[in-house]
Design a protein around this motif. Sequence first.
Motif, PDB file in Angstrom:
ATOM      1  N   PRO B 228       0.819  -1.213   0.000  1.00  0.00           N
ATOM      2  CA  PRO B 228       0.000   0.000   0.000  1.00  0.00           C
ATOM      3  C   PRO B 228       0.857   1.268   0.000  1.00  0.00           C
ATOM      4  O   PRO B 228       0.435   2.283  -0.553  1.00  0.00           O
ATOM      5  CB  PRO B 228      -0.818  -0.094   1.285  1.00  0.00           C
ATOM      6  CG  PRO B 228      -0.471  -1.356   1.938  1.00  0.00           C
ATOM      7  CD  PRO B 228       0.618  -2.028   1.198  1.00  0.00           C
ATOM      8  N   GLY B 231       1.621   2.876  -3.423  1.00  0.00           N
ATOM      9  CA  GLY B 231       0.565   3.665  -4.051  1.00  0.00           C
ATOM     10  C   GLY B 231      -0.004   4.732  -3.139  1.00  0.00           C
ATOM     11  O   GLY B 231      -1.035   5.314  -3.441  1.00  0.00           O
ATOM     12  N   PHE B 233      -1.221   7.907  -1.292  1.00  0.00           N
ATOM     13  CA  PHE B 233      -1.488   9.246  -1.798  1.00  0.00           C
ATOM     14  C   PHE B 233      -1.583  10.285  -0.678  1.00  0.00           C
ATOM     15  O   PHE B 233      -0.948  11.338  -0.742  1.00  0.00           O
ATOM     16  CB  PHE B 233      -2.789   9.253  -2.609  1.00  0.00           C
ATOM     17  CG  PHE B 233      -3.318  10.639  -2.828  1.00  0.00           C
ATOM     18  CD1 PHE B 233      -2.687  11.504  -3.708  1.00  0.00           C
ATOM     19  CD2 PHE B 233      -4.418  11.105  -2.109  1.00  0.00           C
ATOM     20  CE1 PHE B 233      -3.150  12.789  -3.884  1.00  0.00           C
ATOM     21  CE2 PHE B 233      -4.874  12.399  -2.285  1.00  0.00           C
ATOM     22  CZ  PHE B 233      -4.248  13.241  -3.170  1.00  0.00           C
ATOM     23  N   VAL B 234      -2.348   9.982   0.348  1.00  0.00           N
ATOM     24  CA  VAL B 234      -2.631  10.994   1.371  1.00  0.00           C
ATOM     25  C   VAL B 234      -1.346  11.441   2.072  1.00  0.00           C
ATOM     26  O   VAL B 234      -1.129  12.637   2.287  1.00  0.00           O
ATOM     27  CB  VAL B 234      -3.646  10.438   2.403  1.00  0.00           C
ATOM     28  CG1 VAL B 234      -3.788  11.379   3.579  1.00  0.00           C
ATOM     29  CG2 VAL B 234      -4.993  10.235   1.744  1.00  0.00           C
ATOM     30  N   ASP B 237       0.872  13.600  -0.047  1.00  0.00           N
ATOM     31  CA  ASP B 237       0.152  14.829  -0.352  1.00  0.00           C
ATOM     32  C   ASP B 237       0.158  15.786   0.840  1.00  0.00           C
ATOM     33  O   ASP B 237       0.331  16.989   0.671  1.00  0.00           O
ATOM     34  CB  ASP B 237      -1.287  14.492  -0.740  1.00  0.00           C
ATOM     35  CG  ASP B 237      -2.024  15.708  -1.259  1.00  0.00           C
ATOM     36  OD1 ASP B 237      -1.491  16.343  -2.194  1.00  0.00           O
ATOM     37  OD2 ASP B 237      -3.092  16.032  -0.728  1.00  0.00           O
ATOM     38  N   GLY B 248       1.203   7.486  -6.625  1.00  0.00           N
ATOM     39  CA  GLY B 248      -0.193   7.651  -6.242  1.00  0.00           C
ATOM     40  C   GLY B 248      -0.651   9.087  -6.458  1.00  0.00           C
ATOM     41  O   GLY B 248      -1.768   9.358  -6.900  1.00  0.00           O
ATOM     42  N   LEU B 251      -1.046   9.791 -10.198  1.00  0.00           N
ATOM     43  CA  LEU B 251      -2.317   9.257 -10.700  1.00  0.00           C
ATOM     44  C   LEU B 251      -3.461  10.205 -10.339  1.00  0.00           C
ATOM     45  O   LEU B 251      -4.302  10.553 -11.162  1.00  0.00           O
ATOM     46  CB  LEU B 251      -2.553   7.870 -10.109  1.00  0.00           C
ATOM     47  CG  LEU B 251      -3.755   7.069 -10.644  1.00  0.00           C
ATOM     48  CD1 LEU B 251      -3.469   5.585 -10.496  1.00  0.00           C
ATOM     49  CD2 LEU B 251      -5.058   7.395  -9.958  1.00  0.00           C
ATOM     50  N   TRP B 252      -3.440  10.615  -9.095  1.00  0.00           N
ATOM     51  CA  TRP B 252      -4.491  11.513  -8.588  1.00  0.00           C
ATOM     52  C   TRP B 252      -4.539  12.790  -9.429  1.00  0.00           C
ATOM     53  O   TRP B 252      -5.600  13.228  -9.866  1.00  0.00           O
ATOM     54  CB  TRP B 252      -4.182  11.824  -7.126  1.00  0.00           C
ATOM     55  CG  TRP B 252      -5.179  12.688  -6.436  1.00  0.00           C
ATOM     56  CD1 TRP B 252      -5.307  14.034  -6.501  1.00  0.00           C
ATOM     57  CD2 TRP B 252      -6.210  12.242  -5.557  1.00  0.00           C
ATOM     58  NE1 TRP B 252      -6.328  14.468  -5.723  1.00  0.00           N
ATOM     59  CE2 TRP B 252      -6.911  13.387  -5.122  1.00  0.00           C
ATOM     60  CE3 TRP B 252      -6.604  10.975  -5.092  1.00  0.00           C
ATOM     61  CZ2 TRP B 252      -7.978  13.307  -4.230  1.00  0.00           C
ATOM     62  CZ3 TRP B 252      -7.670  10.913  -4.193  1.00  0.00           C
ATOM     63  CH2 TRP B 252      -8.342  12.068  -3.776  1.00  0.00           C
ATOM     64  N   ALA B 264      -4.185   8.364 -16.566  1.00  0.00           N
ATOM     65  CA  ALA B 264      -4.383   7.917 -15.190  1.00  0.00           C
ATOM     66  C   ALA B 264      -4.563   6.401 -15.147  1.00  0.00           C
ATOM     67  O   ALA B 264      -3.993   5.712 -14.294  1.00  0.00           O
ATOM     68  CB  ALA B 264      -5.587   8.618 -14.578  1.00  0.00           C
ATOM     69  N   ALA B 268      -2.194   3.508 -13.456  1.00  0.00           N
ATOM     70  CA  ALA B 268      -2.704   2.470 -12.545  1.00  0.00           C
ATOM     71  C   ALA B 268      -2.301   1.083 -13.027  1.00  0.00           C
ATOM     72  O   ALA B 268      -1.882   0.234 -12.229  1.00  0.00           O
ATOM     73  CB  ALA B 268      -4.220   2.577 -12.437  1.00  0.00           C
ATOM     74  N   MET B 271       1.304   0.449 -12.344  1.00  0.00           N
ATOM     75  CA  MET B 271       1.525   0.257 -10.904  1.00  0.00           C
ATOM     76  C   MET B 271       1.143  -1.158 -10.513  1.00  0.00           C
ATOM     77  O   MET B 271       1.832  -1.824  -9.746  1.00  0.00           O
ATOM     78  CB  MET B 271       0.683   1.260 -10.119  1.00  0.00           C
ATOM     79  CG  MET B 271       1.207   1.451  -8.716  1.00  0.00           C
ATOM     80  SD  MET B 271       0.232   2.468  -7.599  1.00  0.00           S
ATOM     81  CE  MET B 271      -0.467   3.724  -8.561  1.00  0.00           C
TER      82      MET B 271
ATOM     83  N   VAL C 108      -4.231  -5.256   0.355  1.00  0.00           N
ATOM     84  CA  VAL C 108      -3.001  -4.496   0.161  1.00  0.00           C
ATOM     85  C   VAL C 108      -3.070  -3.541  -1.028  1.00  0.00           C
ATOM     86  O   VAL C 108      -2.221  -2.677  -1.163  1.00  0.00           O
ATOM     87  CB  VAL C 108      -1.794  -5.448  -0.023  1.00  0.00           C
ATOM     88  CG1 VAL C 108      -1.413  -6.071   1.288  1.00  0.00           C
ATOM     89  CG2 VAL C 108      -2.085  -6.493  -1.060  1.00  0.00           C
ATOM     90  N   PRO C 110      -3.254  -0.643  -3.390  1.00  0.00           N
ATOM     91  CA  PRO C 110      -3.288   0.803  -3.138  1.00  0.00           C
ATOM     92  C   PRO C 110      -4.675   1.365  -3.458  1.00  0.00           C
ATOM     93  O   PRO C 110      -5.284   1.007  -4.471  1.00  0.00           O
ATOM     94  CB  PRO C 110      -2.231   1.347  -4.092  1.00  0.00           C
ATOM     95  CG  PRO C 110      -1.270   0.229  -4.270  1.00  0.00           C
ATOM     96  CD  PRO C 110      -2.102  -1.019  -4.218  1.00  0.00           C
TER      97      PRO C 110
END
Lengths: 357, 298, 278
Positions: B228, B231, B233-234, B237, B248, B251-252, B264, B268, B271, C108, C110
């Motif tokens: 995880p 990828g 993102f939060v 960011d 990630g 992609l966003w 995008a 993905a 990835m 898992v 993402p």
Amino acid sequence: MTTPPLIRIERVVKRFGDVLAVAGVDLDIARGELFALLGGSGSGKTTLLRMLAGFDMPTEGRIVIDGADMAGVPPYARPVNMMFQSYALFPHMSVARNVAYGLEREGLPRSEITDRVDQALELVQLGAQANRRPHQLSGGQRQRVALARAIVKRPKVLLLDEPLAALDRKLRERTQLELVELQRRLGIAFVMVTHDQDEAMTMATRIAVMDHGRIVQVGTPAEIYEQPNSRFVADFIGLANIFEGEVTARADGVLRIACPALGGEIHAVTSTSAAGPVAIVIRPEKFALGKDAGGLPGTVRNVVYLGDESVFHVALKTGAEIQVTRMNADRRDAGAINRGDAVRVAWSADSVVVMPR
Amino acid sequence: MNLPLRIGPQGQLWGRRLVIALPYVWLLLFFAAPFAIVAAISISETTLDTVPPVTPALSSTAYALLFEDALYPAAYLNSVRIAAIATAITLLIGYPMAYAIARAPAGWHGPLLMAVILPFWTSFLIRIYAWIGILSENGLLNQVLRGTGLVENPGSLLGTEWAIYLGICYAYLPFMVLPLYAALEKMDLSLLEAAADLGARPWRAFLTITLPLSVPGILGGCLLVFIPAVGEFVIPDLLGGTETLMIGKVLWDEFFLNSDWPVASAVAMLMLVILVVPIVFFQRARARELTKDQGAAG
Amino acid sequence: MTGRTSRLLLGALAFGYAFLYVPILSMIVYSFNESRLVTVWAGFSLKWWGEFIRNEDMLEAAWLSFRIAVVNGFVATLLGASAGFALARYPRFAGRSIFSGLIAAPLVMPEVIMGIASLLLFVVLERLTGWPERGFTTIAIAHITFSAAFVAVIIQSRLADFDRSLEEAAMDLGARPFTVFRTVTLPLIAPALVSGWLLAFTLSMDDVILAQFTAGPQSQTLPMLVYSSVRLGVSPQINVLATIIVTVVGSAIVLAGWLMHRARRQRERDAHAAAQVT
């Protein structure tokens, strides 16, 4: 008596919090002995063994092995090795790597390690399984790997924690004799813990019977069986008929004892100087049982047929209940004794064991 | 006196079918099918004047872009690198914790584990937010540093890669500790006694016995953090700087800022390709673990 | 030797727990801060609590999140429990390895990937059938797919160490398969179902990425609101929200732990008493 003992245990006490696991043990074990610590669960036998290995430290007292005080000596620096009850084989290593583990810790050269591992595996007849993993082996094979791993370091003492408990009966009986044979060949002292009296009797040169953290009696198997020093030992080892009596006179190594359960006054040939109230032990095979012979009258209440022998439960006219064993020497016993038969029971004064009550 | 089971086997069969089909169909429809659509869109053309902004085609434009523009390879590499470093740090913090919990007195295991998991039950977003307050210029960390007088003018960690490592480590620590604990806890302690008995000092016994036997836990924990995190993102960011590239985030941005659905989608897909090996590895390990447990129980 | 080791381990634990809890505690403390600057302490105040309570957007978003999380809890538990049951009990069926892969992957995967994939599916579906409208339904579906996998794992591992002889005993006593399931299996896995539900609920309450992708223009969940406000900079109202969440979740978990502990103690006492009687 001239050579110092290999192991000397002096006034050793072990407490776990409030629990007194070992309550003051003094014991000497000589070189070359196959010594058994025998007792029920909670008797302190395993704790004593673990203190020899160094996993537990005595709360009081000291342990000397081969002249060196073991106080503060960690397990990895002691001249002893242990065979664990669970075998504790390293699951991620092959048989050979398991056996080599202790030698690697000594930093021996690779070639010597290989040689000694091969020898040890040969000794336990596992040469062909050297590259297997423990989970690919049978129970008996695992037991032998554990043994090889423990002896390959040539310890001064091999500790065995219930070494045969995980094996089935047939295999256990065979392995008992193999272990004795191995011990004689290696000449190192074995100290084993067991709850199985047959195992202790079969294998050991000496036995210490333990109860509630204390050693109740130390002696050869024959001494323990024929001359138990307490009701506990008599009861714990084999079958025992125990009666109460009162010493009335003593002359020329013969005691006269008033014993109502055995029909009045009886004689005992014994060296004990017991006086007053005593306990009397007669082993069941020491009784002679017959329909017409002399002796105390009684009635057979039950017969337990065990193949090689039978156990007769006899109610004596005096009101006492005794157990008598008799070998089934003839396949067709003309004078077979059955339930309900009237019988007579006799014994010799030699076979009476007297101990203070 | 048993009655013949007339409905039994038949009912059982239907029950069994239902139990399998219900989640199976759901997952095929809402989890597997979407990936086919993502694949389809990744080879479509971008058209900004339509809704949605794609027209079906058989085009490699999006993928070509991923290899031509140096931004994308850099973002992929960076993500893998950051995730790997963060996973390693999490392992270094998590292993001693898991070990200490597994060797604590028996009654303590439950509460100690609960204390590791408890933050996980509170909001992820808010836990990351907490670090903004700690790492910023005048945040808690710098106040403490100034208070000790050791550092006069510490810079802000916020906006650096270190902040991302910290964030990942913080957010995923329970996922590392739990598998490690499970592996360490079920270890037979008499193995360590045996090692000591054979002459191994505690540190040596740890290296030769405990560590190898906890490898499944290490692998499980690392995969649960690493996959995880790649990828994520939060965290980049909110805690990372504008110059920190993670895939990630790329992609966003492609999706929400540039409305470039094919790119995008292609991001993905790629990835997924990168992660498919660790994901399959993870799934295998989990399946093995479970069958082993069942074997032991049965 | 052991003393030094245990001191080291204690140190590792202390460091780990400080790492986990200091950020949370600092957030709670600053929710009572007078200053708008979250990082500078300017005296105790309930100002932000007052503003938080009057924040209608926040309440509306929280209500949407709560409704989605409850629906998600039930559907994900149903699907996840079925999947866990199938994996634990049926060693062979067509496509089993794909099935178990479909369960493991969301654990898992993402979230950005799952987010974009779900959205694209919903767009295509809406094109073809006119359903679903983006908003509550689409967020819920995405959350269910994601959290059902977690429920499946819980149920599967619970069933893996389940004593099958209990079910065999029920069958031996004349219970038919469904009765066995209803009277023996279900009550025994009930705690796992409850934890599965709670986990699914929490995952849904917590998710921002899937929601961001699949929500329509009208709907905004609580994490989405928090996220957009956090992006604009720190806000003491978020600290207030954090304090509320931590307090509610923390006390619920501690309470549950205490209840479980008490039940276990009671069982032990009962067993002890029973042993004394015989």
